[in-house]
Design a protein around this motif. Structure first.
Motif, PDB file in Angstrom:
ATOM      1  N   LYS A 127      -8.009   8.246   8.430  1.00 32.36           N
ATOM      2  CA  LYS A 127      -9.256   8.386   9.176  1.00 32.36           C
ATOM      3  C   LYS A 127      -9.249   9.665  10.026  1.00 32.36           C
ATOM      4  O   LYS A 127     -10.253  10.368  10.130  1.00 32.36           O
ATOM      5  CB  LYS A 127      -9.486   7.154  10.073  1.00 32.36           C
ATOM      6  N   GLU A 128      -8.098   9.932  10.624  1.00 24.38           N
ATOM      7  CA  GLU A 128      -8.015  11.131  11.469  1.00 24.38           C
ATOM      8  C   GLU A 128      -8.150  12.397  10.619  1.00 24.38           C
ATOM      9  O   GLU A 128      -8.800  13.364  11.027  1.00 24.38           O
ATOM     10  CB  GLU A 128      -6.686  11.133  12.237  1.00 24.38           C
ATOM     11  N   ASP A 129      -7.584  12.360   9.426  1.00 25.39           N
ATOM     12  CA  ASP A 129      -7.688  13.502   8.513  1.00 25.39           C
ATOM     13  C   ASP A 129      -9.155  13.767   8.164  1.00 25.39           C
ATOM     14  O   ASP A 129      -9.628  14.909   8.188  1.00 25.39           O
ATOM     15  CB  ASP A 129      -6.867  13.187   7.247  1.00 25.39           C
ATOM     16  N   LEU A 130      -9.876  12.703   7.859  1.00 23.64           N
ATOM     17  CA  LEU A 130     -11.290  12.870   7.512  1.00 23.64           C
ATOM     18  C   LEU A 130     -12.097  13.382   8.703  1.00 23.64           C
ATOM     19  O   LEU A 130     -12.954  14.248   8.574  1.00 23.64           O
ATOM     20  CB  LEU A 130     -11.878  11.545   7.032  1.00 23.64           C
ATOM     21  N   ALA A 156       0.831  -1.211   0.000  1.00 23.73           N
ATOM     22  CA  ALA A 156       0.000   0.000   0.000  1.00 23.73           C
ATOM     23  C   ALA A 156       0.863   1.257   0.000  1.00 23.73           C
ATOM     24  O   ALA A 156       0.545   2.239  -0.677  1.00 23.73           O
ATOM     25  CB  ALA A 156      -0.940  -0.009   1.205  1.00 23.73           C
ATOM     26  N   ASP A 157       1.963   1.225   0.747  1.00 26.20           N
ATOM     27  CA  ASP A 157       2.837   2.403   0.797  1.00 26.20           C
ATOM     28  C   ASP A 157       3.389   2.763  -0.582  1.00 26.20           C
ATOM     29  O   ASP A 157       3.624   3.934  -0.889  1.00 26.20           O
ATOM     30  CB  ASP A 157       4.016   2.155   1.759  1.00 26.20           C
ATOM     31  N   ASP A 158       3.576   1.739  -1.410  1.00 28.51           N
ATOM     32  CA  ASP A 158       4.137   1.987  -2.742  1.00 28.51           C
ATOM     33  C   ASP A 158       3.133   2.564  -3.728  1.00 28.51           C
ATOM     34  O   ASP A 158       3.512   3.087  -4.768  1.00 28.51           O
ATOM     35  CB  ASP A 158       4.713   0.683  -3.327  1.00 28.51           C
ATOM     36  N   GLY A 173      -3.072   8.711   1.385  1.00 34.06           N
ATOM     37  CA  GLY A 173      -2.752   7.993   2.605  1.00 34.06           C
ATOM     38  C   GLY A 173      -3.832   6.990   2.933  1.00 34.06           C
ATOM     39  O   GLY A 173      -4.825   6.857   2.217  1.00 34.06           O
ATOM     40  N   TYR A 174      -3.618   6.278   4.021  1.00 34.89           N
ATOM     41  CA  TYR A 174      -4.609   5.285   4.445  1.00 34.89           C
ATOM     42  C   TYR A 174      -4.377   5.001   5.913  1.00 34.89           C
ATOM     43  O   TYR A 174      -3.433   5.514   6.534  1.00 34.89           O
ATOM     44  CB  TYR A 174      -4.492   4.016   3.586  1.00 34.89           C
ATOM     45  N   GLY A 175      -5.239   4.168   6.467  1.00 31.41           N
ATOM     46  CA  GLY A 175      -5.056   3.773   7.851  1.00 31.41           C
ATOM     47  C   GLY A 175      -5.466   4.870   8.821  1.00 31.41           C
ATOM     48  O   GLY A 175      -6.282   5.740   8.497  1.00 31.41           O
TER      49      GLY A 175
END
Lengths: 220, 592
Positions: free
Chosen positions: B432-435, A154-156, B426-428
């Motif tokens: 979620k905190e950004d949203l 995912a980071d990539d 981003g993710y994770g």
């Protein structure tokens, strides 16, 4: 930028989408003098089923009810794992895979609309790419990797750091998948609570902003 | 049995009303309260908001999370069924393929018509709005003045229930004391903008909307509306008693099963049906106004959509309230005795159609991040910005001639599919905190402005295309003038200034031709049968009567001689009530 407001009731119609409909309507008019409703071609979705202009509004629908779904078991497993990675549960909360979010994405890519048509190849090919990439790096499908291994992939492709050329297909996929997963998740009751949306509940009075909210804005 | 079938049609109706929306609903109500026997023809199906409305359904319970589609353009849960800019089996055409010269024609084939889809924004036209030509030399004056309509604005506001306040602003009329219902409190974001745009000279005041913020005074209002008519008082009081106050949740656009908001099926039709004087025939698509040998309206020919059979019903008078475009279509298709259609000796049927000028801009206000959580649902807009530049505009300091008002949205609204649209990559947990932090910090601004009627915006019958039932369809012509384009550009520049005044970041304003929504997009279609003082230059007189056929009335937006920024629905209702009072007088005097 978010969609702009409208004097018409929400949800709001995206202007670009509306203009796309207009363009399709123009073609249809020239051909037949009529405005066609079924402009999207069925392609590899021969069911051709749509919501229709007069559906029953006040009932609960589930993915797969109006048209058949598309994910293979392998694609579904990859979608479950990726949705859970993108939107990890809070303490005591459920995972997106337990809240039907991947099923919604499947419903989306299986449907017969101009809006959803373009996502189908991106999502289906992307899930297959994800498993192939997992196999290449770690010798197992994405759903069977450790969270750290999943995060490595995912980071990539997530775009936080520059995406390498060989990962570009994954980047397009990740962007659309995240959009749909977040939309699917935050429209569930759990997701709405997490965003601080506490409406959709009747009350005798509208109390307006709380003192804390007014203070936050320097209006108290 | 008030919702009837063809077999139950009576031979002796006094008035046929075509259409069941704001104009048709108001006409049927006014007439039946006075004992007039009415048949209403509705081209769509029967619809009952009490049993069909998806009030509390969340997006996760809907197909595709409630996505806006071509079949349901305002989302799955929007009340409109069998409607939109495209209606199956009922095409319309465009004279020109250029996108900017096309007109989007919205229709709603269902009981209640377009009152099932509107913002409930209920602003009075002001004195300037009835005499625009006298003020700036553009467009047309109405043959009536604000003072003629004011008593009927009072009546409509009392009947339907409108919340709002009196602010004493220029060309933004106050209502008599006790007429408006109290406005709901402003939301946090609305108050924040009110404070920060004051330095721009922009007023933010309570909006007027057709929603019951409190229950109606069912003991006194009916007596004010019908001082000498105990039957009408009783019927109206019973209907008012059955309406609940708003419970400050759910989108008005889905319809209101508790009848707290106005749609004709919650306000006009229940008492009209209870009077026993109203029959409603659904799936009855009016095709033609039938004339008698004296050239007066004698009835309506319609197609029963269920069987495809054509039928004729007769009455002493006919009211068309089929929507501006459809009313023009019926008049133009009434060619049994006149090739140019009926009521068209002026040649102006279908001419001077107008929409509202619309443009928008979005932005983000960091001050709204992490706002302490509370319920911000309320009832649609609570405040708005009325046009505030009458004086500089009149002094020639702006490059457009007419005004606009501003609607805007703030705060945490029910999440939809696009919740992640603006988020950083981003993710994770970080995603979620950004949203969570930014949700509720996005704002949306819309302008709703006056379009000046022009000779290049009109509809006519298409020479070859017909609908499923063989009825010729409308072909549209459309052009904006520089007044509308410059106004749209001014809107976007103003929105940017407002958002920046609140410390926010706005989208980029563009040129007027890119900013303006396509014609018909705001769904404020009026004109096509404009009223005037000169029968050679107008289709109807000041009582909505066709000059050529005095027992044929146009009680929808057709008769509008201008389209102020005030949104047409309240004015449609006020004019329909007034026109029906006059019709009743004329019928009683034996003049029709």
């Amino acid at each position: 930028m978010p969609p702009e407001s409208s004097s018409s009731p929400s949800p709001r119609l995206d202007r670009r989408q509306a203009l796309a409909w207009l363009a399709v309507a123009a073609v249809g008019l020239t051909a037949s003098g009529r405005l066609p409703l079924g402009a999207a071609e069925p392609g590899d979705r021969p069911h051709g089923k749509r919501i229709g202009a007069d559906p029953v509004l006040n009932k609960t629908y589930v993915p797969g009810e109006l048209w058949p779904l598309s994910f293979t078991p392998a694609q579904r497993a990859a979608a479950d794992a990726l949705a859970d990675l993108i939107l990890p549960p809070e303490a005591g909360g459920k995972k997106p895979s337990e809240l039907g979010v991947p099923a919604f994405i499947d419903e989306w890519v299986s449907s017969y609309y101009d809006e959803t048509l373009k996502d189908r190849p991106i999502i289906l090919a992307g899930l297959t790419w994800l498993d192939a990439e997992a196999q290449r790096r770690h010798g197992a499908v994405f759903a069977k990797l450790t969270e750290a291994q999943q995060a490595g992939i995912a980071d990539d492709i997530c775009g936080v750091k520059p995406v390498k050329k060989e990962h570009k297909p994954g980047q397009d996929f990740f962007k659309r998948f995240r959009h749909l997963a977040a939309g699917g998740y935050y429209t569930t009751p759990q997701g709405m609570r997490e965003l601080g949306y506490v409406g959709n509940t009747p009350s005798a009075n509208f109390d307006g902003p709380t003192p804390e909210a007014l203070k936050h804005l320097g209006l108290a | 049995m008030p919702i009837i079938t063809e077999k139950e049609l009576r031979p002796d109706y006094d008035v046929i009303v075509v259409g069941s929306g704001a104009g048709g609903g108001q006409s049927a109500y006014t007439l039946t309260m006075n004992g007039v026997k009415v048949l209403m023809l509705e081209a769509g199906r029967n619809y009952d908001p009490a049993t069909e409305t998806p009030m509390f359904q969340t997006a996760s319970q809907m197909p595709l999370r409630g996505l806006s589609t071509r079949e349901k353009p305002f989302g799955f849960a929007d009340a409109t069924v069998d409607g939109g800019w495209e209606v199956p089996d009922e095409p319309y055409t465009q004279a020109n393929d250029k996108p900017e010269e096309r007109f989007w024609w919205w229709r709603a084939r269902m009981l209640g018509g377009r009152t099932n889809h509107w913002g409930r924004i209920s602003l009075r036209n002001g004195p300037y709005d009835f005499k625009p030509y006298s003020r700036d030399g553009l467009g047309f004056d109405w043959p009536i003045a604000y003072e003629d309509v004011a008593p009927y604005y009072d009546k409509v506001e009392l009947l339907v229930g409108v919340y709002g306040s009196n602010e004493g602003l220029e060309n933004t009329p106050d209502s008599p004391n006790g007429t408006l219902l109290p406005p709901p409190k402003a939301r946090a974001g609305e108050l924040y903008f009110k404070k920060h745009v004051a330095k721009l000279g922009i007023p933010v005041v309570p909006i007027h909307r057709a929603v019951l913020s409190t229950r109606q005074d069912h003991e006194n209002i009916p007596r004010r509306l019908f001082p000498h008519n105990p039957t009408a008082q009783k019927l109206t009081a019973e209907s008012m008693k059955a309406r609940a106050a708003c419970f400050w949740a759910t989108d008005c656009g889905r319809g209101c099963s508790i009848r707290a908001n106005y749609q004709s099926t919650t306000v006009h039709l229940p008492p009209a049906l209870a009077s026993g004087n109203l029959d409603i025939l659904c799936d009855a698509h009016a095709r033609e106004v039938i004339l008698n040998d004296q050239g007066k309206a004698a009835g309506v020919a319609y197609v029963d959509k269920k069987t495809g059979q054509e039928r004729v019903v007769k009455a002493r008078a006919v009211i068309l309230a089929a929507s501006s475009g459809e009313t023009a279509r019926i008049l133009l298709n009434s060619r049994a005795k006149r090739p140019e259609g009926v009521a068209n000796s002026s040649g102006l049927v279908g001419k001077y159609i107008m929409d509202t000028v619309g443009a928008g801009l979005g932005g983000r206000v960091p001050a709204f991040e992490n706002l302490p959580v509370h319920n911000e649902d309320g009832a649609g807009a609570h405040v708005y910005v009325p046009w505030w530049l009458y004086r500089p505009q009149h002094a020639g300091k702006l490059d457009f001639a007419r005004g606009y008002h501003i609607e805007f949205t703030t705060g945490r609204q029910a999440p939809n599919l696009n919740v992640a649209g603006p988020a950083a990559p981003g993710y994770g947990r970080a995603f979620k905190e950004d949203l969570r932090r930014t949700y509720g910090s996005f704002v949306g601004f819309s302008g709703r402005g006056e379009m000046i009627p022009n000779k290049d915006s009109f509809c006519e019958l298409d020479p070859s295309v017909k609908d499923k039932w063989g009825i010729p369809v409308l072909r549209f012509h459309w052009k904006w003038s520089s007044h509308e384009l410059n106004q749209a550009a001014h809107m976007q520049r103003t929105f940017k200034e407002m958002i920046e005044a609140a410390g926010g970041v706005a989208g980029n304003p563009t040129t007027g031709d890119k900013a303006i929504k396509p014609g018909g997009f705001i769904i404020h279609e009026v004109g096509g049968g404009i009223m005037g003082a000169d029968r050679a230059k107008s289709v109807t007189n000041g009582w909505n009567q066709c000059w050529d056929i005095p027992n044929l009335l146009l009680n929808d937006g057709s008769a509008f001689a201008s389209n102020a920024d005030k949104n047409p629905t309240l004015t449609i209702m006020a004019l329909a009530w007034r026109a029906c009072d006059h019709l009743i007088d004329e019928m009683r005097k034996g003049n029709l």
